[in-house]
Write an enzyme that holds these catalytic residues in place. Structure first.
Site, PDB file in Angstrom:
ATOM      1  CG  HIS A  37       1.205   7.762  25.557  1.00 39.44           C
ATOM      2  ND1 HIS A  37       0.758   8.719  26.440  1.00 39.44           N
ATOM      3  CD2 HIS A  37       0.095   7.166  25.069  1.00 39.44           C
ATOM      4  CE1 HIS A  37      -0.565   8.721  26.475  1.00 39.44           C
ATOM      5  NE2 HIS A  37      -0.989   7.775  25.653  1.00 39.44           N
ATOM      6  CE1 TYR A  80      11.025   9.166  29.873  1.00 35.57           C
ATOM      7  CE2 TYR A  80      10.298  11.309  29.112  1.00 35.57           C
ATOM      8  CZ  TYR A  80      11.245  10.304  29.135  1.00 35.57           C
ATOM      9  OH  TYR A  80      12.410  10.434  28.412  1.00 35.57           O
ATOM     10  CG  HIS A  81       2.564   9.880  29.393  1.00 33.11           C
ATOM     11  ND1 HIS A  81       2.327  10.371  28.115  1.00 33.11           N
ATOM     12  CD2 HIS A  81       3.142  10.905  30.072  1.00 33.11           C
ATOM     13  CE1 HIS A  81       2.741  11.617  28.030  1.00 33.11           C
ATOM     14  NE2 HIS A  81       3.245  11.971  29.208  1.00 33.11           N
ATOM     15  N   PRO A  82       3.177   5.799  32.221  1.00 35.91           N
ATOM     16  CG  PRO A  82       4.502   5.059  34.007  1.00 35.91           C
ATOM     17  CD  PRO A  82       4.400   6.155  32.978  1.00 35.91           C
TER      18      PRO A  82
END
Length: 538
Positions: A294, A473-475
């Protein structure tokens, strides 16, 4: 040589859960390898302390992505947790599951058992929701979920009014019957302390005699006999060790470290591995590919009334909130910086929300160099409204640069690399201004600071969000799950295709990114993965 039934690489959001679930019956020995150290640090346990951990190498991998054309050439900072609890020990704690359709899409892509109706009972079993149990929420589980509605800053309530003035419903629970609307975020805390995966799962498991946790232990290679994973090689205090797994090796190292370890072990894109001098055990071009994340941006406003800036910036304000936290375990330090939030559609014709909102009752236009902005609010009253895309179509990759396990891999985000993502974000930032122009918020706004009133054309707005956007920070998806071995890394039972004795259980297996924060879904994946292992035991 150490011998265990199960070896788990990584003690993060998924790995902590797997360790607790597999050790609960006392019949199996479990070794957990964590590259970082302890989570028993003040700024880890204090919720707003994650501002202090944002760049701290003692608890953070501090990754840096490659310069990205989609982000105007910026090289984005990628914090990931390097301690017990992993990124759940340094994240913003917003507790969002995602939409029903997200998980149903996983199921419909050939991943049996991963639909919303399959995972909902797991989410409910995990939770200890402060607001009580209902058809969607659980109570009595390991993860306490706090309702912040009675604690938010007064400006947050004006934000909620503004949302309703642009036809967004007031939503008391984004994990309930519907996600769309505006509301106050629930966060994973308990009694004013962070409720990380380590606190909820790993710490209880560590009290058992059949669990051993090795900290500061960097996994360097998966050990194989033929095509079966039989153990892990790791480094600790400058020495190399080996541990053997009698049943399974489980990778829960996250969306960066899991593909890195697979590639270092000869599992990944064959041509790339050979170019680095790595013997190929199992060629699979999907290892490290399909990266999704995101992207977010903030619009910042100067307010006509006091915000948290006036409390968190001066020394006396820091002292006051600090004493309040130490004595009462409440106040701003016991919360996330994102108090309000929501989900909306950039086009009414879209079937479900495609954008997430964040409301912050402070502003950070002038951060100090090298410091997380939330630690140095602006000297004037300000607040920010942020957003991020829910289901971007841009895809990136994570590939090792060298055979040295100490070297960070190459992270290519490819942000805003599709017209879909650019058009969607353009519509979203226009909506932010519409939200700010409502009667509820406009009366409190003195001026728009970022990007500023001169930025009006589509070209200028796009240029601005390319320059100022970044990861939230949503890999995920770098070892994605799927029934088609030509486009995935693991099966729906999380077994690595083409190999034996090896599973991946973390957010890297997500077939696609969910609509919202990923920590709750990563914890669910840990619980589900442990169930699958237990079902497959002879």
């Amino acid at each position: 040589m150490q011998q265990y039934d199960f070896i788990i690489v990584g003690s993060g959001s998924s790995g902590s859960v797997v360790a607790e679930r597999l050790s609960a019956n006392g019949r199996h020995s479990v070794l957990v390898l964590e590259a970082g150290g302890t989570d028993r640090r003040f700024f880890v346990q204090m919720p707003l302390g994650y501002g202090k951990t944002f760049f701290d190498p003692a608890v953070n991998w501090n990754y840096k992505a490659e310069p990205d054309q989609g982000l105007a050439g910026n090289a984005d900072h990628w914090p990931r947790g390097k301690l017990l609890g992993g990124s759940s020990s340094i994240n913003a704690m917003v507790w969002i599951r995602g939409q029903r359709e997200d998980f149903d899409e996983w199921r419909d892509a050939g991943n049996a058992g991963w639909g919303y109706d399959d995972v909902l009972p797991i989410f409910k079993a995990i939770e200890d929701n402060e607001s009580g149990a209902d058809d969607w929420r659980g109570q009595g589980g390991p993860v306490h979920v706090t309702d912040l509605r009675r604690f938010v800053h007064p400006l947050c309530n004006l934000y909620l009014e503004a949302g309703q003035q642009v036809d967004l419903p007031l939503n008391a629970d984004f994990n309930g019957e519907r996600q769309e609307g505006v509301g106050v975020y629930q966060i994973s805390t308990r009694n004013g302390r962070r409720m990380s995966a380590a606190r909820a799962f790993l710490r209880p498991a560590m009290k058992r005699q059949n669990v051993r946790v090795e900290t500061n232990a960097l996994a360097t290679k998966i050990l194989f006999e033929g095509r079966r994973a039989v153990g892990i090689e790791y480094m600790k205090n400058g020495r190399t060790y080996q541990a053997r797994a009698g049943r399974e090796v489980i990778l829960s190292a996250g969306s960066i470290n899991t593909p890195q370890l697979l590639q270092l072990s000869g599992v990944g894109p064959a041509e790339h591995l050979r170019s680095l001098g790595i013997d190929v055990l199992h060629g699979n071009d999907n290892v490290g590919a399909h990266l999704q994340d995101h992207q977010g941006i903030n619009y910042t406003f100067k307010a006509r009334t006091a915000t948290l800036n006036q409390l968190l910036r001066p020394w006396w304000g820091k002292l006051a909130v600090g004493m309040r936290y130490l004595l009462l375990r409440n106040g701003p330090l016991a919360m996330s910086m994102n108090q309000g939030g929501g989900f909306f559609r950039t086009d009414p014709a879209i079937a479900r929300p495609n954008m997430q909102l964040y409301f912050q009752a402070f502003s950070t236009v002038l951060p100090r160099p090298g410091e997380r902005p939330i630690l140095s609010p602006d000297p004037w009253p300000g607040f920010s409204i942020g957003l991020s895309n829910c289901r971007p179509t841009s895809r990136g990759s994570i590939m090792i640069r060298t055979s040295d396990p100490n070297q960070h891999p190459k992270i290519v985000a490819n942000a805003f690399s599709t017209n879909h993502d650019v058009d969607e974000m353009l519509a979203a930032v226009k909506f932010l201004r519409k939200l700010a122009a409502t009667p509820a918020l406009s009366k409190m706004i003195d001026e728009e600071v970022l990007p500023g009133p001169s930025i009006t054309s589509d070209e200028a707005l796009i240029d601005d969000f390319r320059k100022r956007s970044g990861t939230v920070y949503h890999p995920v998806s770098t070892a994605r799950m799927g029934s088609d071995v030509s486009s995935s890394v693991v099966s729906s039972r999380l077994k690595v295709h083409g190999l034996e004795g090896l599973r991946v259980i973390d957010a890297s297996v997500f077939p696609s990114v969910i609509s919202g924060n990923t920590n709750a879904a990563a914890i669910m994946t840990g619980w589900k993965g442990a169930q699958l292992i237990q079902e497959d035991l002879p």
